[in-house]
Design a protein around this motif. Structure first.
Motif, short mmCIF file in Angstrom:
data_model
loop_
_atom_site.label_atom_id
_atom_site.label_comp_id
_atom_site.label_asym_id
_atom_site.label_seq_id
_atom_site.Cartn_x
_atom_site.Cartn_y
_atom_site.Cartn_z
N LYS A 279 0.79 -1.38 -0.22
CA LYS A 279 0.23 -0.07 0.15
C LYS A 279 0.63 1.18 0.50
O LYS A 279 0.93 2.19 -0.66
N ILE A 280 1.65 1.26 0.60
CA ILE A 280 2.41 2.17 1.18
C ILE A 280 3.55 3.23 -0.47
O ILE A 280 3.74 3.63 -0.90
N ALA A 281 3.80 1.47 -1.42
CA ALA A 281 4.43 1.86 -2.58
C ALA A 281 3.38 2.05 -3.50
O ALA A 281 3.77 3.01 -4.53
N ILE A 282 2.37 1.53 -3.45
CA ILE A 282 0.90 1.99 -4.52
C ILE A 282 0.64 4.15 -3.97
O ILE A 282 0.55 4.54 -5.05
N ILE A 283 0.35 4.37 -2.53
CA ILE A 283 0.31 5.32 -2.73
C ILE A 283 2.31 6.57 -2.83
O ILE A 283 1.01 7.86 -3.45
N SER A 284 3.36 5.76 -2.49
CA SER A 284 4.48 6.51 -3.18
C SER A 284 4.42 6.93 -4.77
O SER A 284 4.84 8.10 -5.09
N VAL A 285 4.11 5.95 -5.30
CA VAL A 285 3.65 5.64 -7.06
C VAL A 285 2.49 6.80 -7.65
O VAL A 285 2.50 7.66 -8.40
N LEU A 286 1.58 7.08 -6.73
CA LEU A 286 0.86 8.10 -7.60
C LEU A 286 0.89 9.20 -6.46
O LEU A 286 0.87 10.11 -7.60
N GLY A 287 1.91 9.20 -5.40
CA GLY A 287 2.01 10.48 -5.48
C GLY A 287 3.27 11.60 -6.17
O GLY A 287 2.96 12.39 -6.37
N VAL A 288 3.80 10.79 -6.53
CA VAL A 288 5.05 11.15 -7.95
C VAL A 288 3.97 11.34 -8.89
O VAL A 288 4.84 12.56 -9.80
N LEU B 252 -8.76 6.24 -4.45
CA LEU B 252 -9.34 6.09 -5.19
C LEU B 252 -9.37 8.48 -5.44
O LEU B 252 -9.12 8.94 -7.14
N PRO B 253 -9.88 8.94 -4.65
CA PRO B 253 -10.44 10.01 -4.91
C PRO B 253 -8.54 11.11 -5.43
O PRO B 253 -8.38 12.25 -6.45
N THR B 254 -7.62 10.90 -5.26
CA THR B 254 -6.69 11.43 -5.09
C THR B 254 -6.01 10.83 -6.47
O THR B 254 -5.80 11.73 -6.98
N SER B 255 -6.12 9.92 -6.98
CA SER B 255 -6.06 9.46 -8.53
C SER B 255 -6.37 10.20 -9.67
O SER B 255 -5.83 10.88 -9.91
N ASN B 256 -7.74 10.92 -9.21
CA ASN B 256 -8.29 12.23 -9.72
C ASN B 256 -7.29 13.25 -10.11
O ASN B 256 -7.90 13.53 -11.04
N GLY B 257 -6.74 13.20 -9.53
CA GLY B 257 -5.49 15.01 -9.37
C GLY B 257 -4.86 14.42 -10.38
O GLY B 257 -4.38 14.94 -10.64
N PHE B 258 -4.42 13.11 -11.03
CA PHE B 258 -3.59 12.67 -12.02
C PHE B 258 -4.14 12.39 -13.52
O PHE B 258 -4.54 12.79 -14.54
N LEU B 259 -5.60 12.44 -13.38
CA LEU B 259 -6.59 11.49 -14.20
C LEU B 259 -6.80 13.08 -14.76
O LEU B 259 -7.13 13.32 -16.26
N ASN B 260 -7.55 14.11 -13.77
CA ASN B 260 -7.82 15.62 -14.00
C ASN B 260 -6.63 16.35 -15.26
O ASN B 260 -6.62 16.80 -16.22
N CYS B 261 -5.06 15.89 -14.72
CA CYS B 261 -4.19 16.18 -15.56
C CYS B 261 -4.94 15.43 -17.29
O CYS B 261 -3.98 16.31 -18.30
N ILE B 262 -5.33 14.68 -17.77
CA ILE B 262 -4.67 13.67 -18.70
C ILE B 262 -6.77 14.68 -19.52
O ILE B 262 -6.04 14.61 -20.82
N PHE B 263 -7.51 14.75 -18.62
CA PHE B 263 -8.65 14.98 -19.41
C PHE B 263 -9.20 16.36 -19.30
O PHE B 263 -9.72 16.66 -20.30
#
Length: 373
Positions: free
Chosen positions: A29-38, A282-293
């Motif tokens: 979980k920590i690895a997933i969160i870290s990668v998502l944060g980067v 999942l809502p934090t991943s929206n911060g990355f997907l917003n950059c795409i869309f």
């Protein structure tokens, strides 16, 4: 008595197994969160680089709203994830809720809420620009745009300040399943329901209404262009290609978290470990997907980013221009002849969809309005 002891022993063994499972899954979980944060941080840095420069097809108000969205999304990677990971390491030595966990939960809820309000204001700005193009400058002045942005950043902290108080109206605890400081919504059902009624449901309603109207208008214009064979309907296709993913991603990222929040508030029960982890993050991943869309789909944004990246490469390696031809490519991308055609073309695919339907809707508005006598 013996049966009671056996039941207690079974419960203790079950809890021990659960804790052991949580500890085994924690590094993953920590690895997933870290990668998502980067990913969130790097993508939003690129967005800031481009937005602060001139991009064709983006109005001043659009850039204000998009900078606000970028700030909220960046906070996921720069603030939310480090704080919660810090608490997850501290909890090895400090069990139970504490004042710091209350502060972290307050920041979590504030950034989440600010992001939702910002997405709603972007949809509202797009709606006004498309359906009221002739009145846009009077309906949404610079002052009103800044007031909307200020509201999106100021109202959530005021609404959520009780979460930051350790002995306040709602309890907070650290969840080993999601590695997040979460409010215990069942400890104050009324306040929890009030939060969803004042944050999630209004923002979702605004986004759904505005984007649905834009989608219907784009589809109608596409049918008209196809009927009359006017250019193949390029502009409405751009709007349709952006609006549907934006709404799909929004509800896919935010609905599970809200459903679990309501379920916890009403029933007082939790959900399985990985379901909670995925729904909370999942809502934090929206911060990355917003950059795409909102950004990467836009051709003018990508082209501007390539130009800035080439300039950065040339600044770091000045001698590479003769070998790779970066200077020539950058100059050709900014050439006057190319820029005029490109600017006209990219007006149709503005990130806020203002230019996607603006010309067509303006023409339709002029036809509908009777000429003065």
């Amino acid at each position: 008595m013996a049966d009671a002891n056996i039941s207690i022993q079974v419960i203790n063994e079950t809890e021990t197994d659960l804790q052991r499972t949580l500890e085994v899954n924690r590094p993953v979980k920590i690895a997933i969160i870290s990668v998502l944060g980067v990913m969130i941080t790097l993508s939003n840095i690129a967005v800031v680089m481009v937005i602060t420069s001139a991009v064709s097809g983006w109005s001043r108000n659009s850039r204000y709203f998009l900078l606000s969205l970028t700030g909220a999304d960046s906070a996921f990677g720069l603030l939310i994830m480090p704080l919660n990971l810090c608490v997850s390491f501290m909890k090895e030595y400090n069990e139970g809720p504490d004042p710091f966990c209350h502060v972290v939960a307050f920041f979590n809820a504030t950034i989440y809420s600010t992001c939702m309000y910002t997405l709603a204001t972007i949809s509202l700005e797009r709606y006004v620009a498309v359906f009221y193009p002739l009145k846009y400058s009077t309906l949404l002045t610079r002052k009103r745009a800044l007031l909307l942005i200020s509201f999106a950043w100021i109202f959530p902290p005021v609404l959520l300040v009780p979460i930051s108080v350790p002995a306040g109206i709602i309890e907070v605890s650290f969840s080993r399943a999601s590695l997040v400081c979460n409010p215990m919504y069942s400890s104050n059902v009324s306040y929890s329901l009030a939060l969803t009624c004042l944050i999630f449901f209004p923002c979702s309603a605004i986004m759904t209404f505005c984007n649905l109207r834009l989608w219907i208008a784009a589809k109608r214009q596409r049918l008209k262009l196809r009927k009359h064979s006017w250019g193949g309907g390029y502009r409405p296709k751009v709007a349709l290609r952006v609006l549907v993913p934006v709404m799909t991603v929004y509800f896919a990222c935010w609905t599970p978290c809200m459903v679990i929040m309501l379920y916890n508030a009403i029933s007082g029960s939790g959900v399985p470990e990985w379901i909670e982890f995925i729904a909370v993050w999942l809502p934090t991943s929206n911060g990355f997907l917003n950059c795409i869309f909102y950004f990467w789909i836009n051709h003018s944004f990508r082209k501007k980013f390539h130009v800035l990246l080439q300039r950065l490469c040339l600044g770091l390696c000045p001698g590479a221009d003769t070998d790779s031809g970066c200077v020539n490519s950058a100059e050709s991308s900014m050439a006057p002849g190319w820029n005029s055609n490109y600017s006209l073309h990219e007006r149709f695919s503005s990130v806020s969809s203002n230019c996607t339907l603006l010309t067509l809707m303006t023409t339709e508005t002029n036809i509908r309005e009777p000429e003065p006598a």
